[in-house]
Design a protein around this motif. Sequence first.
Motif, PDB file in Angstrom:
ATOM      1  N   GLU A 181      13.245  -0.308   2.249  1.00 15.61           N
ATOM      2  CA  GLU A 181      12.814  -1.406   3.239  1.00 15.61           C
ATOM      3  C   GLU A 181      11.318  -1.427   3.165  1.00 15.61           C
ATOM      4  OE1 GLU A 181      14.407  -0.403   6.992  1.00 15.61           O
ATOM      5  OE2 GLU A 181      16.512  -0.806   6.602  1.00 15.61           O
ATOM      6  N   ASP A 182      10.821  -0.196   3.129  1.00 17.37           N
ATOM      7  CA  ASP A 182       9.166  -0.238   2.932  1.00 17.37           C
ATOM      8  C   ASP A 182       8.658  -1.018   1.722  1.00 17.37           C
ATOM      9  OD1 ASP A 182       8.892   1.296   5.358  1.00 17.37           O
ATOM     10  OD2 ASP A 182       8.919   3.086   4.409  1.00 17.37           O
ATOM     11  N   VAL A 183       9.476  -0.628   0.463  1.00 13.31           N
ATOM     12  CA  VAL A 183       9.107  -1.364  -0.545  1.00 13.31           C
ATOM     13  C   VAL A 183       9.226  -2.957  -0.452  1.00 13.31           C
ATOM     14  CG1 VAL A 183       9.701  -1.770  -3.114  1.00 13.31           C
ATOM     15  CG2 VAL A 183       9.583   0.455  -2.264  1.00 13.31           C
ATOM     16  N   GLY A 184      10.468  -3.351   0.088  1.00  9.93           N
ATOM     17  CA  GLY A 184      10.810  -4.941   0.401  1.00  9.93           C
ATOM     18  C   GLY A 184      10.032  -5.420   1.225  1.00  9.93           C
ATOM     19  N   ALA A 185       9.224  -4.562   2.286  1.00 10.05           N
ATOM     20  CA  ALA A 185       8.256  -5.006   3.236  1.00 10.05           C
ATOM     21  C   ALA A 185       6.915  -5.292   2.539  1.00 10.05           C
ATOM     22  CB  ALA A 185       8.281  -4.033   4.552  1.00 10.05           C
ATOM     23  N   ALA A 186       6.606  -4.341   1.864  1.00  8.01           N
ATOM     24  CA  ALA A 186       5.478  -4.476   1.117  1.00  8.01           C
ATOM     25  C   ALA A 186       5.400  -5.734   0.029  1.00  8.01           C
ATOM     26  CB  ALA A 186       5.170  -3.215   0.256  1.00  8.01           C
TER      27      ALA A 186
ATOM     28  N   LEU B  57      -5.377 -14.363   8.514  1.00  5.04           N
ATOM     29  CA  LEU B  57      -3.670 -14.104   8.405  1.00  5.04           C
ATOM     30  C   LEU B  57      -3.556 -13.439   7.180  1.00  5.04           C
ATOM     31  CD1 LEU B  57      -2.243 -17.325   9.693  1.00  5.04           C
ATOM     32  CD2 LEU B  57      -2.242 -15.123  10.970  1.00  5.04           C
ATOM     33  N   ALA B  58      -4.225 -13.907   6.150  1.00  2.00           N
ATOM     34  CA  ALA B  58      -3.822 -13.198   4.531  1.00  2.00           C
ATOM     35  C   ALA B  58      -4.475 -11.626   4.839  1.00  2.00           C
ATOM     36  CB  ALA B  58      -4.813 -13.803   3.702  1.00  2.00           C
ATOM     37  N   LYS B  59      -5.585 -11.391   5.318  1.00  2.00           N
ATOM     38  CA  LYS B  59      -5.906  -9.929   5.703  1.00  2.00           C
ATOM     39  C   LYS B  59      -4.951  -9.181   6.524  1.00  2.00           C
ATOM     40  CE  LYS B  59     -10.991 -11.075   5.447  1.00  2.00           C
ATOM     41  NZ  LYS B  59     -12.305 -11.086   5.816  1.00  2.00           N
ATOM     42  N   VAL B  60      -4.421  -9.826   7.268  1.00  2.00           N
ATOM     43  CA  VAL B  60      -3.442  -9.348   8.424  1.00  2.00           C
ATOM     44  C   VAL B  60      -2.247  -8.870   7.347  1.00  2.00           C
ATOM     45  CG1 VAL B  60      -1.695  -9.256  10.433  1.00  2.00           C
ATOM     46  CG2 VAL B  60      -4.208 -10.147  10.548  1.00  2.00           C
ATOM     47  N   ALA B  61      -1.847  -9.637   6.694  1.00  2.00           N
ATOM     48  CA  ALA B  61      -0.511  -9.518   5.923  1.00  2.00           C
ATOM     49  C   ALA B  61      -1.032  -8.434   4.841  1.00  2.00           C
ATOM     50  CB  ALA B  61      -0.263 -10.727   5.048  1.00  2.00           C
ATOM     51  N   LEU B  62      -2.105  -8.400   4.199  1.00  2.00           N
ATOM     52  CA  LEU B  62      -2.533  -7.494   3.073  1.00  2.00           C
ATOM     53  C   LEU B  62      -2.593  -6.026   3.922  1.00  2.00           C
ATOM     54  CD1 LEU B  62      -5.293  -9.339   1.333  1.00  2.00           C
ATOM     55  CD2 LEU B  62      -3.015  -8.576   0.475  1.00  2.00           C
ATOM     56  N   GLY B  63      -2.930  -5.878   4.943  1.00  2.00           N
ATOM     57  CA  GLY B  63      -2.924  -4.682   5.802  1.00  2.00           C
ATOM     58  C   GLY B  63      -1.719  -4.362   6.173  1.00  2.00           C
ATOM     59  N   ARG B  64      -0.576  -4.912   6.367  1.00  2.00           N
ATOM     60  CA  ARG B  64       0.842  -4.447   6.554  1.00  2.00           C
ATOM     61  C   ARG B  64       1.360  -4.377   5.177  1.00  2.00           C
ATOM     62  NH1 ARG B  64       2.868  -6.863  11.130  1.00  2.00           N
ATOM     63  NH2 ARG B  64       1.423  -6.773  12.863  1.00  2.00           N
ATOM     64  N   GLN B  65       0.894  -4.997   4.141  1.00  2.00           N
ATOM     65  CA  GLN B  65       1.310  -4.643   2.853  1.00  2.00           C
ATOM     66  C   GLN B  65       0.923  -3.195   2.492  1.00  2.00           C
ATOM     67  OE1 GLN B  65      -0.504  -6.449  -0.530  1.00  2.00           O
ATOM     68  NE2 GLN B  65       1.540  -6.577  -1.887  1.00  2.00           N
ATOM     69  N   LEU B  66      -0.411  -2.956   2.756  1.00  2.00           N
ATOM     70  CA  LEU B  66      -0.863  -1.527   2.439  1.00  2.00           C
ATOM     71  C   LEU B  66      -0.333  -0.606   3.173  1.00  2.00           C
ATOM     72  CD1 LEU B  66      -3.023  -0.038   0.810  1.00  2.00           C
ATOM     73  CD2 LEU B  66      -4.752  -0.519   2.766  1.00  2.00           C
ATOM     74  N   GLN B  67       0.075  -0.690   4.261  1.00  2.00           N
ATOM     75  CA  GLN B  67       0.651   0.228   5.271  1.00  2.00           C
ATOM     76  C   GLN B  67       2.169   0.493   4.778  1.00  2.00           C
ATOM     77  OE1 GLN B  67       0.990  -0.814   9.586  1.00  2.00           O
ATOM     78  NE2 GLN B  67       2.206   1.100   9.934  1.00  2.00           N
TER      79      GLN B  67
ATOM     80  N   GLU C  88       3.334   0.140   1.635  1.00  2.00           N
ATOM     81  CA  GLU C  88       3.267   0.845   0.188  1.00  2.00           C
ATOM     82  C   GLU C  88       3.017   2.435   0.462  1.00  2.00           C
ATOM     83  OE1 GLU C  88       1.325  -2.887  -2.319  1.00  2.00           O
ATOM     84  OE2 GLU C  88      -0.021  -1.351  -1.924  1.00  2.00           O
ATOM     85  N   LYS C  89       1.901   2.653   1.566  1.00  2.00           N
ATOM     86  CA  LYS C  89       1.649   4.121   1.908  1.00  2.00           C
ATOM     87  C   LYS C  89       2.931   4.796   2.290  1.00  2.00           C
ATOM     88  CE  LYS C  89      -3.176   3.475   2.805  1.00  2.00           C
ATOM     89  NZ  LYS C  89      -4.341   3.889   3.948  1.00  2.00           N
TER      90      LYS C  89
END
Length: 235
Positions: free
Chosen positions: A66-71, A103-113, A115-116
Amino acid sequence: MSKQTILGRVTQLAKANINALLDQAEDPQKMLDQLIRDYSNNISEAEQAVATTIGNLRLMEQDHQEDVGAAKGWGEKALASSRKADELRAAGQTAEADRFDQLAKVALGRQLQSEKEAATAEPTIAAQTEVVEKLKSGLDQMKAKLGELQSKRDELVARAKSAQAQNTMMDAVKNIDVLDPTSELNRFEDKVRREEAKAMGKQELAASSLDAQFEQLDTLGDSAEIEARLAALKK
Protein backbone atom coordinates in the motif's frame (compact mmCIF):
# COMPACT_ATOMS: atom_id res chain seq x y z
CA MET A 1 4.90 -15.43 22.89
CA SER A 2 7.54 -13.60 20.85
CA LYS A 3 8.65 -14.70 17.40
CA GLN A 4 12.14 -15.58 18.64
CA THR A 5 10.67 -17.65 21.47
CA ILE A 6 8.51 -19.58 18.99
CA LEU A 7 11.48 -20.15 16.72
CA GLY A 8 13.64 -21.30 19.62
CA ARG A 9 11.04 -23.74 20.87
CA VAL A 10 10.38 -25.22 17.42
CA THR A 11 14.13 -25.59 16.82
CA GLN A 12 14.65 -27.26 20.21
CA LEU A 13 11.82 -29.73 19.67
CA ALA A 14 12.99 -30.53 16.15
CA LYS A 15 16.48 -31.36 17.45
CA ALA A 16 15.25 -33.56 20.32
CA ASN A 17 17.27 -36.76 20.68
CA ILE A 18 14.86 -39.68 20.83
CA ASN A 19 17.47 -42.29 21.75
CA ALA A 20 18.74 -40.19 24.66
CA LEU A 21 15.19 -39.89 25.99
CA LEU A 22 14.62 -43.64 25.65
CA ASP A 23 17.83 -44.41 27.54
CA GLN A 24 16.39 -42.54 30.53
CA ALA A 25 13.02 -44.28 30.39
CA GLU A 26 12.06 -47.22 32.62
CA ASP A 27 9.35 -48.30 30.17
CA PRO A 28 10.39 -47.24 26.62
CA GLN A 29 6.99 -48.06 25.10
CA LYS A 30 5.10 -45.91 27.60
CA MET A 31 7.74 -43.21 27.20
CA LEU A 32 7.27 -43.21 23.42
CA ASP A 33 3.48 -43.13 23.72
CA GLN A 34 3.74 -40.11 26.01
CA LEU A 35 6.31 -38.48 23.73
CA ILE A 36 4.02 -38.95 20.73
CA ARG A 37 1.11 -37.33 22.58
CA ASP A 38 3.26 -34.44 23.84
CA TYR A 39 4.95 -33.97 20.50
CA SER A 40 1.64 -33.96 18.64
CA ASN A 41 0.35 -31.28 21.02
CA ASN A 42 3.55 -29.28 20.56
CA ILE A 43 3.18 -29.47 16.80
CA SER A 44 -0.42 -28.21 17.03
CA GLU A 45 0.64 -25.31 19.26
CA ALA A 46 3.60 -24.51 17.02
CA GLU A 47 1.39 -24.58 13.92
CA GLN A 48 -0.97 -22.05 15.47
CA ALA A 49 1.91 -19.79 16.52
CA VAL A 50 3.57 -20.06 13.12
CA ALA A 51 0.24 -19.35 11.40
CA THR A 52 -0.10 -16.17 13.50
CA THR A 53 3.45 -15.15 12.61
CA ILE A 54 2.80 -15.74 8.92
CA GLY A 55 -0.46 -13.78 9.16
CA ASN A 56 1.35 -10.82 10.73
CA LEU A 57 3.99 -10.97 7.99
CA ARG A 58 1.32 -10.93 5.30
CA LEU A 59 -0.28 -7.86 6.91
CA MET A 60 3.11 -6.12 6.91
CA GLU A 61 3.56 -7.04 3.26
CA GLN A 62 0.13 -5.65 2.44
CA ASP A 63 0.92 -2.39 4.27
CA HIS A 64 4.23 -2.20 2.42
CA GLN A 65 2.50 -2.69 -0.91
CA GLU A 66 0.00 0.00 0.00
CA ASP A 67 2.87 2.39 0.83
CA VAL A 68 4.59 1.58 -2.46
CA GLY A 69 1.34 2.07 -4.32
CA ALA A 70 0.63 5.31 -2.48
CA ALA A 71 4.10 6.63 -3.29
CA LYS A 72 3.53 5.84 -6.95
CA GLY A 73 0.08 7.45 -6.88
CA TRP A 74 1.33 10.65 -5.19
CA GLY A 75 4.16 10.81 -7.71
CA GLU A 76 1.67 10.66 -10.55
CA LYS A 77 -0.44 13.38 -8.91
CA ALA A 78 2.63 15.58 -8.40
CA LEU A 79 3.57 15.17 -12.07
CA ALA A 80 0.04 16.00 -13.22
CA SER A 81 -0.13 19.10 -10.98
CA SER A 82 3.27 20.29 -12.18
CA ARG A 83 2.29 19.92 -15.84
CA LYS A 84 -0.96 21.76 -15.21
CA ALA A 85 0.95 24.57 -13.53
CA ASP A 86 3.27 24.82 -16.55
CA GLU A 87 0.28 25.05 -18.86
CA LEU A 88 -1.37 27.77 -16.77
CA ARG A 89 1.87 29.74 -16.47
CA ALA A 90 2.35 29.55 -20.24
CA ALA A 91 -1.18 30.92 -20.59
CA GLY A 92 -0.34 33.83 -18.33
CA GLN A 93 -2.35 32.53 -15.35
CA THR A 94 0.43 32.86 -12.84
CA ALA A 95 -1.67 32.74 -9.68
CA GLU A 96 -3.44 29.57 -10.74
CA ALA A 97 -0.14 28.08 -11.86
CA ASP A 98 1.35 28.75 -8.44
CA ARG A 99 -1.60 26.97 -6.82
CA PHE A 100 -1.01 23.84 -8.89
CA ASP A 101 2.73 23.98 -8.16
CA GLN A 102 1.83 24.07 -4.48
CA LEU A 103 -0.40 21.03 -4.98
CA ALA A 104 2.53 19.29 -6.69
CA LYS A 105 4.72 20.01 -3.64
CA VAL A 106 2.07 18.57 -1.32
CA ALA A 107 1.84 15.45 -3.48
CA LEU A 108 5.64 15.13 -3.52
CA GLY A 109 5.67 15.41 0.28
CA ARG A 110 3.12 12.62 0.54
CA GLN A 111 5.15 10.57 -1.93
CA LEU A 112 8.29 11.02 0.14
CA GLN A 113 6.47 10.01 3.34
CA SER A 114 5.07 6.85 1.71
CA GLU A 115 8.50 5.93 0.34
CA LYS A 116 10.05 6.32 3.80
CA GLU A 117 7.38 4.14 5.39
CA ALA A 118 7.89 1.50 2.70
CA ALA A 119 11.68 1.63 3.12
CA THR A 120 11.38 1.38 6.91
CA ALA A 121 9.20 -1.73 6.66
CA GLU A 122 11.43 -3.59 4.19
CA PRO A 123 14.16 -4.74 6.67
CA THR A 124 11.51 -5.91 9.13
CA ILE A 125 9.68 -7.78 6.38
CA ALA A 126 12.92 -9.40 5.25
CA ALA A 127 13.76 -10.46 8.82
CA GLN A 128 10.27 -11.80 9.44
CA THR A 129 10.35 -13.67 6.12
CA GLU A 130 13.55 -15.39 7.24
CA VAL A 131 11.96 -16.26 10.59
CA VAL A 132 8.88 -17.68 8.87
CA GLU A 133 11.03 -19.87 6.60
CA LYS A 134 12.92 -21.19 9.62
CA LEU A 135 9.64 -21.84 11.42
CA LYS A 136 8.29 -23.75 8.43
CA SER A 137 11.49 -25.77 8.24
CA GLY A 138 11.30 -26.43 11.98
CA LEU A 139 7.71 -27.61 11.67
CA ASP A 140 8.67 -29.96 8.83
CA GLN A 141 11.45 -31.37 11.02
CA MET A 142 9.04 -31.76 13.93
CA LYS A 143 6.59 -33.68 11.73
CA ALA A 144 9.44 -35.87 10.48
CA LYS A 145 10.48 -36.41 14.10
CA LEU A 146 6.92 -37.40 14.97
CA GLY A 147 7.01 -39.98 12.18
CA GLU A 148 10.31 -41.24 13.60
CA LEU A 149 8.75 -41.49 17.05
CA GLN A 150 5.78 -43.44 15.72
CA SER A 151 8.07 -45.76 13.74
CA LYS A 152 10.27 -46.29 16.79
CA ARG A 153 7.23 -47.04 18.91
CA ASP A 154 5.91 -49.61 16.39
CA GLU A 155 9.35 -51.22 16.16
CA LEU A 156 9.61 -51.39 19.94
CA VAL A 157 6.15 -52.94 20.32
CA ALA A 158 6.99 -55.54 17.64
CA ARG A 159 10.27 -56.38 19.37
CA ALA A 160 8.53 -56.65 22.74
CA LYS A 161 5.93 -59.05 21.31
CA SER A 162 8.66 -61.12 19.64
CA ALA A 163 10.64 -61.29 22.88
CA GLN A 164 7.50 -62.27 24.80
CA ALA A 165 6.76 -65.05 22.29
CA GLN A 166 10.34 -66.32 22.53
CA ASN A 167 10.20 -66.32 26.31
CA THR A 168 6.90 -68.22 26.23
CA MET A 169 8.40 -70.79 23.87
CA MET A 170 11.53 -71.17 26.00
CA ASP A 171 9.39 -71.64 29.13
CA ALA A 172 7.45 -74.35 27.34
CA VAL A 173 10.67 -76.07 26.23
CA LYS A 174 12.00 -75.81 29.75
CA ASN A 175 8.88 -77.48 31.14
CA ILE A 176 9.21 -80.26 28.58
CA ASP A 177 12.81 -80.83 29.61
CA VAL A 178 11.79 -81.06 33.25
CA LEU A 179 9.03 -83.58 32.57
CA ASP A 180 11.27 -85.61 30.17
CA PRO A 181 8.51 -87.64 28.44
CA THR A 182 11.12 -90.04 27.01
CA SER A 183 11.57 -91.56 30.46
CA GLU A 184 7.88 -92.46 30.48
CA LEU A 185 8.26 -94.00 27.03
CA ASN A 186 11.22 -96.08 28.20
CA ARG A 187 9.28 -97.34 31.21
CA PHE A 188 6.33 -98.26 29.03
CA GLU A 189 8.63 -100.00 26.54
CA ASP A 190 10.14 -102.09 29.35
CA LYS A 191 6.68 -103.13 30.44
CA VAL A 192 5.76 -104.15 26.90
CA ARG A 193 8.99 -106.15 26.56
CA ARG A 194 8.24 -108.00 29.79
CA GLU A 195 4.78 -108.89 28.50
CA GLU A 196 6.28 -110.03 25.21
CA ALA A 197 8.83 -112.18 27.10
CA LYS A 198 6.06 -113.67 29.20
CA ALA A 199 4.11 -114.54 26.05
CA MET A 200 7.22 -116.08 24.52
CA GLY A 201 7.72 -118.16 27.67
CA LYS A 202 4.16 -119.43 27.53
CA GLN A 203 4.57 -120.33 23.87
CA GLU A 204 7.78 -122.18 24.58
CA LEU A 205 6.20 -123.97 27.51
CA ALA A 206 3.23 -124.96 25.41
CA ALA A 207 5.53 -126.25 22.68
CA SER A 208 7.50 -128.38 25.19
CA SER A 209 4.32 -129.95 26.55
CA LEU A 210 3.13 -130.78 23.06
CA ASP A 211 6.43 -132.46 22.16
CA ALA A 212 6.26 -134.52 25.32
CA GLN A 213 2.79 -135.69 24.42
CA PHE A 214 3.94 -136.71 20.96
CA GLU A 215 6.91 -138.57 22.46
CA GLN A 216 4.54 -140.37 24.82
CA LEU A 217 2.40 -141.42 21.88
CA ASP A 218 5.48 -142.76 20.10
CA THR A 219 6.41 -144.79 23.20
CA LEU A 220 2.91 -146.24 23.41
CA GLY A 221 3.08 -147.16 19.73
CA ASP A 222 6.35 -149.06 20.23
CA SER A 223 4.94 -151.02 23.19
CA ALA A 224 1.91 -152.06 21.19
CA GLU A 225 4.10 -153.19 18.31
CA ILE A 226 6.21 -155.32 20.67
CA GLU A 227 3.13 -156.93 22.22
CA ALA A 228 1.74 -157.70 18.78
CA ARG A 229 4.94 -159.31 17.63
CA LEU A 230 5.15 -161.40 20.83
CA ALA A 231 1.65 -162.66 20.29
CA ALA A 232 2.57 -163.64 16.74
CA LEU A 233 5.52 -165.67 17.94
CA LYS A 234 3.42 -167.60 20.39
CA LYS A 235 1.03 -168.63 17.65
